[in-house]
Scaffold this motif. Structure first.
Motif, PDB file in Angstrom:
ATOM      1  N   SER A  93      25.023 -48.320  47.567  1.00  0.00           N
ATOM      2  CA  SER A  93      26.273 -48.085  46.841  1.00  0.00           C
ATOM      3  C   SER A  93      26.169 -48.631  45.423  1.00  0.00           C
ATOM      4  CB  SER A  93      27.442 -48.748  47.567  1.00  0.00           C
ATOM      5  OG  SER A  93      27.227 -50.146  47.674  1.00  0.00           O
ATOM      6  N   ALA A  94      26.831 -47.942  44.502  1.00  0.00           N
ATOM      7  CA  ALA A  94      26.842 -48.362  43.101  1.00  0.00           C
ATOM      8  C   ALA A  94      28.199 -48.973  42.759  1.00  0.00           C
ATOM      9  CB  ALA A  94      26.553 -47.169  42.198  1.00  0.00           C
ATOM     10  N   THR A  95      28.253 -49.679  41.644  1.00  0.00           N
ATOM     11  CA  THR A  95      29.491 -50.369  41.258  1.00  0.00           C
ATOM     12  C   THR A  95      30.600 -49.406  40.873  1.00  0.00           C
ATOM     13  OG1 THR A  95      28.606 -50.547  39.009  1.00  0.00           O
ATOM     14  CG2 THR A  95      28.253 -52.421  40.488  1.00  0.00           C
ATOM     15  N   ASP A  96      30.247 -48.176  40.492  1.00  0.00           N
ATOM     16  CA  ASP A  96      31.265 -47.207  40.086  1.00  0.00           C
ATOM     17  C   ASP A  96      31.811 -46.411  41.262  1.00  0.00           C
ATOM     18  OD1 ASP A  96      29.072 -45.704  40.703  1.00  0.00           O
ATOM     19  OD2 ASP A  96      28.920 -44.677  38.764  1.00  0.00           O
ATOM     20  N   GLY A  97      31.449 -46.818  42.478  1.00  0.00           N
ATOM     21  CA  GLY A  97      31.930 -46.120  43.656  1.00  0.00           C
ATOM     22  C   GLY A  97      31.057 -44.960  44.080  1.00  0.00           C
ATOM     23  N   LYS A  98      30.089 -44.638  43.257  1.00  0.00           N
ATOM     24  CA  LYS A  98      29.153 -43.573  43.607  1.00  0.00           C
ATOM     25  C   LYS A  98      28.072 -44.116  44.548  1.00  0.00           C
ATOM     26  CE  LYS A  98      30.842 -40.378  40.782  1.00  0.00           C
ATOM     27  NZ  LYS A  98      31.348 -39.060  41.232  1.00  0.00           N
ATOM     28  N   ASP A 121      -3.711 -35.365  48.870  1.00  0.00           N
ATOM     29  CA  ASP A 121      -2.519 -36.118  49.268  1.00  0.00           C
ATOM     30  C   ASP A 121      -1.517 -36.064  48.123  1.00  0.00           C
ATOM     31  OD1 ASP A 121      -3.377 -36.863  51.777  1.00  0.00           O
ATOM     32  OD2 ASP A 121      -4.268 -38.739  51.096  1.00  0.00           O
ATOM     33  N   TYR A 122      -0.282 -35.794  48.468  1.00  0.00           N
ATOM     34  CA  TYR A 122       0.777 -35.718  47.454  1.00  0.00           C
ATOM     35  C   TYR A 122       1.862 -36.733  47.785  1.00  0.00           C
ATOM     36  CZ  TYR A 122       4.760 -34.046  44.738  1.00  0.00           C
ATOM     37  OH  TYR A 122       5.832 -33.968  43.879  1.00  0.00           O
ATOM     38  N   ASP A 123       2.205 -37.561  46.812  1.00  0.00           N
ATOM     39  CA  ASP A 123       3.303 -38.515  46.953  1.00  0.00           C
ATOM     40  C   ASP A 123       4.327 -38.228  45.862  1.00  0.00           C
ATOM     41  OD1 ASP A 123       2.266 -40.132  49.121  1.00  0.00           O
ATOM     42  OD2 ASP A 123       0.770 -40.852  47.696  1.00  0.00           O
ATOM     43  N   GLY A 124       5.546 -37.996  46.275  1.00  0.00           N
ATOM     44  CA  GLY A 124       6.592 -37.686  45.303  1.00  0.00           C
ATOM     45  C   GLY A 124       7.960 -38.029  45.852  1.00  0.00           C
ATOM     46  N   GLY A 125       8.963 -37.438  45.263  1.00  0.00           N
ATOM     47  CA  GLY A 125      10.332 -37.701  45.693  1.00  0.00           C
ATOM     48  C   GLY A 125      11.310 -37.349  44.595  1.00  0.00           C
ATOM     49  N   ALA A 126      12.523 -37.837  44.733  1.00  0.00           N
ATOM     50  CA  ALA A 126      13.567 -37.551  43.745  1.00  0.00           C
ATOM     51  C   ALA A 126      14.677 -38.592  43.882  1.00  0.00           C
ATOM     52  CB  ALA A 126      14.126 -36.144  43.953  1.00  0.00           C
ATOM     53  N   ARG A 127      15.456 -38.740  42.829  1.00  0.00           N
ATOM     54  CA  ARG A 127      16.630 -39.616  42.851  1.00  0.00           C
ATOM     55  C   ARG A 127      17.883 -38.759  42.680  1.00  0.00           C
ATOM     56  NH1 ARG A 127      15.103 -44.984  42.084  1.00  0.00           N
ATOM     57  NH2 ARG A 127      12.952 -45.266  41.351  1.00  0.00           N
ATOM     58  N   TYR A 128      18.973 -39.229  43.220  1.00  0.00           N
ATOM     59  CA  TYR A 128      20.227 -38.490  43.088  1.00  0.00           C
ATOM     60  C   TYR A 128      21.402 -39.465  43.091  1.00  0.00           C
ATOM     61  CZ  TYR A 128      20.595 -39.202  48.162  1.00  0.00           C
ATOM     62  OH  TYR A 128      20.668 -39.768  49.415  1.00  0.00           O
ATOM     63  N   THR A 129      22.519 -38.979  42.605  1.00  0.00           N
ATOM     64  CA  THR A 129      23.793 -39.705  42.656  1.00  0.00           C
ATOM     65  C   THR A 129      24.827 -38.765  43.249  1.00  0.00           C
ATOM     66  OG1 THR A 129      23.221 -40.971  40.670  1.00  0.00           O
ATOM     67  CG2 THR A 129      25.548 -40.920  41.323  1.00  0.00           C
ATOM     68  N   ARG A 134      29.649 -35.670  49.870  1.00  0.00           N
ATOM     69  CA  ARG A 134      28.902 -34.618  49.161  1.00  0.00           C
ATOM     70  C   ARG A 134      27.447 -34.629  49.641  1.00  0.00           C
ATOM     71  NH1 ARG A 134      31.160 -32.967  44.333  1.00  0.00           N
ATOM     72  NH2 ARG A 134      29.434 -31.464  44.378  1.00  0.00           N
ATOM     73  N   TYR A 135      27.227 -34.111  50.842  1.00  0.00           N
ATOM     74  CA  TYR A 135      25.892 -34.152  51.441  1.00  0.00           C
ATOM     75  C   TYR A 135      24.936 -33.109  50.857  1.00  0.00           C
ATOM     76  CZ  TYR A 135      28.547 -36.790  54.909  1.00  0.00           C
ATOM     77  OH  TYR A 135      29.366 -37.703  55.526  1.00  0.00           O
ATOM     78  N   ALA A 136      25.498 -32.069  50.253  1.00  0.00           N
ATOM     79  CA  ALA A 136      24.651 -31.004  49.709  1.00  0.00           C
ATOM     80  C   ALA A 136      23.717 -31.530  48.621  1.00  0.00           C
ATOM     81  CB  ALA A 136      25.515 -29.872  49.165  1.00  0.00           C
ATOM     82  N   VAL A 137      24.138 -32.596  47.941  1.00  0.00           N
ATOM     83  CA  VAL A 137      23.296 -33.183  46.892  1.00  0.00           C
ATOM     84  C   VAL A 137      21.981 -33.688  47.492  1.00  0.00           C
ATOM     85  CG1 VAL A 137      23.142 -35.021  45.169  1.00  0.00           C
ATOM     86  CG2 VAL A 137      25.308 -33.814  45.521  1.00  0.00           C
ATOM     87  N   ILE A 138      22.072 -34.242  48.698  1.00  0.00           N
ATOM     88  CA  ILE A 138      20.867 -34.752  49.362  1.00  0.00           C
ATOM     89  C   ILE A 138      19.914 -33.596  49.662  1.00  0.00           C
ATOM     90  CG2 ILE A 138      19.977 -36.103  51.287  1.00  0.00           C
ATOM     91  CD1 ILE A 138      22.809 -37.228  51.663  1.00  0.00           C
ATOM     92  N   GLY A 139      20.477 -32.506  50.180  1.00  0.00           N
ATOM     93  CA  GLY A 139      19.658 -31.336  50.482  1.00  0.00           C
ATOM     94  C   GLY A 139      18.974 -30.788  49.243  1.00  0.00           C
ATOM     95  N   SER A 140      19.707 -30.738  48.131  1.00  0.00           N
ATOM     96  CA  SER A 140      19.129 -30.231  46.885  1.00  0.00           C
ATOM     97  C   SER A 140      17.978 -31.117  46.411  1.00  0.00           C
ATOM     98  CB  SER A 140      20.208 -30.152  45.803  1.00  0.00           C
ATOM     99  OG  SER A 140      21.211 -29.226  46.162  1.00  0.00           O
ATOM    100  N   ALA A 141      18.150 -32.440  46.557  1.00  0.00           N
ATOM    101  CA  ALA A 141      17.096 -33.366  46.137  1.00  0.00           C
ATOM    102  C   ALA A 141      15.855 -33.223  47.019  1.00  0.00           C
ATOM    103  CB  ALA A 141      17.616 -34.801  46.178  1.00  0.00           C
ATOM    104  N   MET A 142      16.063 -33.033  48.327  1.00  0.00           N
ATOM    105  CA  MET A 142      14.923 -32.846  49.228  1.00  0.00           C
ATOM    106  C   MET A 142      14.216 -31.528  48.930  1.00  0.00           C
ATOM    107  SD  MET A 142      13.133 -34.219  51.644  1.00  0.00           S
ATOM    108  CE  MET A 142      14.161 -35.455  52.470  1.00  0.00           C
ATOM    109  N   GLU A 143      14.991 -30.483  48.681  1.00  0.00           N
ATOM    110  CA  GLU A 143      14.404 -29.183  48.341  1.00  0.00           C
ATOM    111  C   GLU A 143      13.611 -29.260  47.043  1.00  0.00           C
ATOM    112  OE1 GLU A 143      18.261 -27.057  50.409  1.00  0.00           O
ATOM    113  OE2 GLU A 143      17.939 -26.876  48.246  1.00  0.00           O
ATOM    114  N   GLN A 144      14.141 -30.004  46.078  1.00  0.00           N
ATOM    115  CA  GLN A 144      13.424 -30.188  44.813  1.00  0.00           C
ATOM    116  C   GLN A 144      12.096 -30.905  45.049  1.00  0.00           C
ATOM    117  OE1 GLN A 144      15.596 -32.430  41.854  1.00  0.00           O
ATOM    118  NE2 GLN A 144      13.740 -32.887  40.688  1.00  0.00           N
ATOM    119  N   SER A 145      12.117 -31.925  45.908  1.00  0.00           N
ATOM    120  CA  SER A 145      10.897 -32.681  46.197  1.00  0.00           C
ATOM    121  C   SER A 145       9.850 -31.801  46.867  1.00  0.00           C
ATOM    122  CB  SER A 145      11.222 -33.878  47.097  1.00  0.00           C
ATOM    123  OG  SER A 145      12.132 -34.753  46.466  1.00  0.00           O
TER     124      SER A 145
END
Length: 339
Positions: A93-98, A121-129, A134-145
């Motif tokens: 959790s972040a201080t702004d409630g996000k 071997d590939y190591d990667g990932g993504a960050r999101y807020t 709003r679970y769709a954001v997680i899916g978008s980040a995984m798809e991007q990765s």
């Protein structure tokens, strides 16, 4: 604490946005240590409660579906297996409630065949807020990765295909004899370089009744290069005798005796020429040439020893002159086949 009811993540992909020129994905394997959930995410602001996050239909089936949707499949290309080593989601959790989240993704790409051959071997990932719910954001980040991983591998294999031996799609063989006739302690077989008694440097064995003894053998070495996606293999064959392992008694050094020892050298040459013929008949591939030639080398080495023993047995180590004459004729006939 995570609750018993998980949240399911659905992966979606754009229709065939990558058209690989060198490969297709033949399968996906889940080799993660823990093959249950892929993490825990916040579902309520109350007590910052977390629940398990899982991939809908499981990691393997969902990843296969994502890849099938993103990559055009041409099964005439190289088959590649994707192993999922890590796929996880971590949130705080972040201080702004996000909510701040991070995707961790580790994939292994292997060439599919009789056995799996490691490519990358590939190591990667993504960050999101995101906001709560709003679970769709997680899916978008995984798809991007996942998309980044597939794009990276596609670019890597395009660059590697012309020069990486693991990706070579054929083998061109050239067999050559070692060009030198003599080097230090070693005499390499050459029809114009006959043995003489000066080549026998070792001290005679005191317990032996023989007039002389010669050490002959053979070896091969390959120098593979990859050009335009094919292995160019120059196979260098060496037939040799070692001076420091060969000896002769000074009282028995005559023309008849050196001929007997030369014929031992000739026999090694004959079996090696047969070895070369057998190698040329093999349908060698980039993935198996070393083992198959090595096996044939061992078989030829046994053949050489048997022929050398038969020669000494039948000629009684040169003492039976009639048998020696017959072997001389036979050896000359065999050598003539390869000139």
């Amino acid at each position: 604490m995570a609750q018993d009811t998980p949240i399911y993540l659905v992966l979606k992909s754009s229709k065939q946005s990558i058209r690989p020129a060198e490969f297709f994905i033949s399968g996906v394997q889940d080799i993660r240590v823990a093959q249950s959930s892929i993490g825990e995410i916040f579902t309520s602001s109350q007590s910052l409660r977390k629940e398990s996050l899982e991939i809908k239909d499981g990691v393997v089936k969902s990843t296969e579906g994502f890849i099938e949707g993103m990559l055009y499949t041409d099964r005439s290309k190289r088959p590649v297996v994707v192993q999922v080593q890590e796929m996880n989601v971590a949130e705080k959790s972040a201080t702004d409630g996000k909510i701040k989240g991070q995707i961790g993704l580790s994939l292994r790409f292997l060439l599919d065949g009789d056995s799996l051959v490691h490519l990358l071997d590939y190591d990667g990932g993504a960050r999101y807020t995101r906001s709560l719910g709003r679970y769709a954001v997680i899916g978008s980040a995984m798809e991007q990765s996942l998309g980044n991983a597939l794009n990276y591998f596609n670019e890597w294999i395009n660059q590697q295909a012309p020069r990486n031996i693991k990706l070579a799609q054929g083998l061109d063989l050239e067999i050559v004899d070692y060009p030198a006739a003599e080097k230090g302690d070693t005499v390499f077989y050459h029809p114009d370089r006959k043995l003489d008694w000066d080549d026998f440097k070792a001290r005679p064995h005191t317990g032996s009744s023989y007039a002389a003894s010669i050490f002959t053998s053979f070896a091969w070495e390959g120098d593979p290069k990859v050009e335009d996606g094919r292995v160019k293999l120059e196979l260098v064959v060496k037939v040799f005798m070692l001076k420091s392992s060969s000896w002769a008694r000074s009282s028995r050094k005559d023309a008849y005796g050196i001929n007997h020892e030369q014929r031992h050298f000739d026999i090694t040459k004959i079996v090696v020429e047969r070895f070369k013929e057998k190698v040329r008949q093999l349908e060698l591939g980039p993935e198996d040439y070393d083992g198959r030639i090595g096996y044939l080398y061992i078989e030829t080495y046994r053949e050489m020893n048997k022929m050398q023993e038969a020669y000494d047995d039948e000629t009684d180590h040169g003492r039976n002159k009639d048998a020696q004459r017959k072997w001389n004729e036979y050896i000359d006939q065999e050598l003539a086949k390869y000139r």
